[in-house]
Scaffold this motif. Structure first.
Motif, PDB file in Angstrom:
ATOM      1  N   LEU A  60      44.815  18.488  -1.135  1.00 43.46           N
ATOM      2  CA  LEU A  60      43.983  17.411  -0.596  1.00 43.46           C
ATOM      3  C   LEU A  60      43.016  16.921  -1.665  1.00 43.46           C
ATOM      4  N   HIS A  61      42.644  15.643  -1.595  1.00 41.75           N
ATOM      5  CA  HIS A  61      41.670  15.081  -2.534  1.00 41.75           C
ATOM      6  C   HIS A  61      40.256  15.366  -2.025  1.00 41.75           C
ATOM      7  N   LEU A  62      39.875  16.629  -2.100  1.00 39.80           N
ATOM      8  CA  LEU A  62      38.561  17.036  -1.611  1.00 39.80           C
ATOM      9  C   LEU A  62      37.507  16.824  -2.691  1.00 39.80           C
ATOM     10  N   GLN A  63      36.377  16.286  -2.288  1.00 41.25           N
ATOM     11  CA  GLN A  63      35.271  16.111  -3.218  1.00 41.25           C
ATOM     12  C   GLN A  63      34.177  17.157  -3.024  1.00 41.25           C
ATOM     13  N   GLY A  64      34.372  17.973  -2.004  1.00 40.89           N
ATOM     14  CA  GLY A  64      33.428  19.049  -1.767  1.00 40.89           C
ATOM     15  C   GLY A  64      34.064  20.139  -0.930  1.00 40.89           C
ATOM     16  N   VAL A  65      33.636  21.381  -1.159  1.00 44.55           N
ATOM     17  CA  VAL A  65      34.133  22.511  -0.377  1.00 44.55           C
ATOM     18  C   VAL A  65      32.961  23.405   0.008  1.00 44.55           C
ATOM     19  N   PHE A  66      33.059  23.965   1.208  1.00 45.17           N
ATOM     20  CA  PHE A  66      32.041  24.884   1.725  1.00 45.17           C
ATOM     21  C   PHE A  66      32.755  26.097   2.308  1.00 45.17           C
TER      22      PHE A  66
ATOM     23  N   ASP B  32      35.164   0.237  10.024  1.00 48.76           N
ATOM     24  CA  ASP B  32      34.342  -0.714   9.265  1.00 48.76           C
ATOM     25  C   ASP B  32      34.202  -0.220   7.838  1.00 48.76           C
ATOM     26  N   ALA B  33      33.414  -0.935   7.072  1.00 46.77           N
ATOM     27  CA  ALA B  33      33.261  -0.627   5.647  1.00 46.77           C
ATOM     28  C   ALA B  33      32.112   0.340   5.378  1.00 46.77           C
ATOM     29  N   ARG B  34      31.633   0.980   6.411  1.00 51.45           N
ATOM     30  CA  ARG B  34      30.488   1.861   6.260  1.00 51.45           C
ATOM     31  C   ARG B  34      30.876   3.154   5.545  1.00 51.45           C
ATOM     32  N   GLN B  35      29.989   3.633   4.679  1.00 50.82           N
ATOM     33  CA  GLN B  35      30.220   4.890   3.997  1.00 50.82           C
ATOM     34  C   GLN B  35      30.260   6.034   5.012  1.00 50.82           C
ATOM     35  N   ALA B  36      31.234   6.915   4.874  1.00 54.31           N
ATOM     36  CA  ALA B  36      31.354   8.046   5.786  1.00 54.31           C
ATOM     37  C   ALA B  36      31.847   9.269   5.039  1.00 54.31           C
ATOM     38  N   LEU B  37      31.254  10.398   5.350  1.00 53.06           N
ATOM     39  CA  LEU B  37      31.680  11.685   4.821  1.00 53.06           C
ATOM     40  C   LEU B  37      32.442  12.406   5.925  1.00 53.06           C
ATOM     41  N   ILE B  38      33.709  12.661   5.693  1.00 55.04           N
ATOM     42  CA  ILE B  38      34.558  13.338   6.676  1.00 55.04           C
ATOM     43  C   ILE B  38      34.643  14.803   6.291  1.00 55.04           C
ATOM     44  N   LEU B  39      34.176  15.660   7.187  1.00 55.95           N
ATOM     45  CA  LEU B  39      34.090  17.087   6.933  1.00 55.95           C
ATOM     46  C   LEU B  39      35.109  17.816   7.809  1.00 55.95           C
ATOM     47  N   LEU B  40      36.160  18.349   7.179  1.00 55.93           N
ATOM     48  CA  LEU B  40      37.250  19.003   7.899  1.00 55.93           C
ATOM     49  C   LEU B  40      36.957  20.490   8.074  1.00 55.93           C
ATOM     50  N   ASP B  41      37.112  20.978   9.297  1.00 52.40           N
ATOM     51  CA  ASP B  41      36.895  22.387   9.598  1.00 52.40           C
ATOM     52  C   ASP B  41      38.193  23.151   9.367  1.00 52.40           C
ATOM     53  N   ALA B  42      38.302  23.846   8.240  1.00 52.11           N
ATOM     54  CA  ALA B  42      39.531  24.569   7.905  1.00 52.11           C
ATOM     55  C   ALA B  42      39.808  25.717   8.856  1.00 52.11           C
ATOM     56  N   ASP B  43      38.804  26.129   9.611  1.00 54.15           N
ATOM     57  CA  ASP B  43      38.968  27.237  10.551  1.00 54.15           C
ATOM     58  C   ASP B  43      39.584  26.799  11.864  1.00 54.15           C
TER      59      ASP B  43
ATOM     60  N   MET C  12      41.806  23.856  11.956  1.00 50.97           N
ATOM     61  CA  MET C  12      42.817  22.851  11.665  1.00 50.97           C
ATOM     62  C   MET C  12      43.974  23.477  10.902  1.00 50.97           C
ATOM     63  N   SER C  13      45.188  23.063  11.244  1.00 44.91           N
ATOM     64  CA  SER C  13      46.349  23.512  10.492  1.00 44.91           C
ATOM     65  C   SER C  13      46.435  22.725   9.189  1.00 44.91           C
ATOM     66  N   GLU C  14      47.228  23.228   8.250  1.00 39.97           N
ATOM     67  CA  GLU C  14      47.407  22.507   6.995  1.00 39.97           C
ATOM     68  C   GLU C  14      48.020  21.133   7.234  1.00 39.97           C
ATOM     69  N   GLU C  15      48.932  21.054   8.207  1.00 40.12           N
ATOM     70  CA  GLU C  15      49.564  19.768   8.524  1.00 40.12           C
ATOM     71  C   GLU C  15      48.543  18.762   9.031  1.00 40.12           C
ATOM     72  N   THR C  16      47.639  19.209   9.903  1.00 40.38           N
ATOM     73  CA  THR C  16      46.611  18.309  10.438  1.00 40.38           C
ATOM     74  C   THR C  16      45.651  17.862   9.347  1.00 40.38           C
ATOM     75  N   MET C  17      45.305  18.781   8.447  1.00 38.25           N
ATOM     76  CA  MET C  17      44.422  18.408   7.345  1.00 38.25           C
ATOM     77  C   MET C  17      45.103  17.387   6.438  1.00 38.25           C
ATOM     78  N   GLN C  18      46.415  17.526   6.242  1.00 41.21           N
ATOM     79  CA  GLN C  18      47.162  16.548   5.458  1.00 41.21           C
ATOM     80  C   GLN C  18      47.129  15.177   6.124  1.00 41.21           C
ATOM     81  N   GLN C  19      47.201  15.144   7.444  1.00 39.59           N
ATOM     82  CA  GLN C  19      47.158  13.869   8.166  1.00 39.59           C
ATOM     83  C   GLN C  19      45.816  13.184   7.963  1.00 39.59           C
ATOM     84  N   TRP C  20      44.734  13.941   8.006  1.00 40.54           N
ATOM     85  CA  TRP C  20      43.417  13.349   7.760  1.00 40.54           C
ATOM     86  C   TRP C  20      43.282  12.902   6.310  1.00 40.54           C
ATOM     87  N   HIS C  21      43.858  13.651   5.419  1.00 39.76           N
ATOM     88  CA  HIS C  21      43.852  13.261   4.014  1.00 39.76           C
ATOM     89  C   HIS C  21      44.545  11.916   3.835  1.00 39.76           C
TER      90      HIS C  21
END
Length: 238
Positions: free
Chosen positions: A97-103, A46-57, A59-68
């Motif tokens: 990746l087009h990340l808008q935040g990092v932790f 849907d059109a709802r605002q969502a923040l997707i937070l990827l766990d780099a610990d 996830m592989s780089e390939e999987t993170m690219q897929q989510w990107h």
């Protein structure tokens, strides 16, 4: 619960520790928080605002690219990553990746919540030093995208761009604040590097190999420079 602020989708492995983290975020942020498996075939519903937070610990780089790839075309989705090792790790992730935040893995829970609140409000969340390094990286990347294998310098690329506009040696000297002798030296080096013999051949080579060269500073036209600018040394690089 404030439904208008959107929701947080935590992409990580599901385990008891993850559930404790979700419960904490849900309580502190007062918005829905859900967990998604990194390998799930997820698509925005849907059109709802969502923040997707990827766990780099987890996830592989390939999987993170897929989510990107799943989030780049939806303006309602914000992408961030957590559990990054250090600033170098964050810089590598941001360059891909087009990340808008990092932790980082060392960030406290209150700090993570503060950052998530900022991201949900449409802001960026990263340190000033990381932002500075990222800007420098992008500038180098932009310059390198215009630099052919033969090793032309940025100044030589500027001169090729001016050649394409029909500028004479005198015009180029005025626009770049160098002497005509310096321009001739640059042209000699350019012709030698790209193996051409004249200006027309150089322009044709540039169009075939560079596409659109980096735009030179064309706002300064011959005869329009200030007296202060004209009094500066004109026989070296700027």
């Amino acid at each position: 619960m404030n439904q208008s602020k959107g929701m947080v989708l935590l992409v990580t492995a599901s385990n008891p520790q993850t559930q404790l983290f979700i419960d904490y975020l849900h309580k502190q942020l007062a918005c829905p928080v859900s967990v998604l498996s990194p390998g799930i075939e997820w698509k925005p519903r849907d059109a709802r605002q969502a923040l997707i937070l990827l766990d780099a610990d987890h996830m592989s780089e390939e999987t993170m690219q897929q989510w990107h790839a799943r989030t780049t075309e939806d303006e309602n989705l914000t992408l961030a990553a957590f559990n990054l090792k250090d600033e170098d790790h964050a810089l590598r992730a941001m360059s891909a990746l087009h990340l808008q935040g990092v932790f980082y893995g060392s960030d406290s829970l209150p700090m993570i919540c503060k950052g998530l609140e900022a991201l949900l409000a449409g802001e960026l969340w990263m340190s000033r030093s990381l932002m500075t390094r990222m800007i420098s990286f992008l500038r180098r990347q932009q310059l390198n995208s215009y630099r052919p294998v033969c090793g032309l310098t940025h100044r030589e690329l500027e001169i090729i761009g001016l050649l394409g506009s029909g500028a004479s040696n005198s015009d180029i000297a005025d626009r770049l604040f160098v002497s005509e002798h310096t321009v001739k030296s640059h042209l000699y080096n350019i012709f030698r590097k790209i193996q051409v013999h004249n200006r027309v051949q150089a322009v044709n080579w540039a169009r075939q190999n560079l596409g659109v060269p980096p735009p030179p500073d064309l706002c300064r036209r011959r005869g329009s420079t200030s007296s202060a600018a004209k009094s500066e040394p004109r026989d070296g690089f700027r």
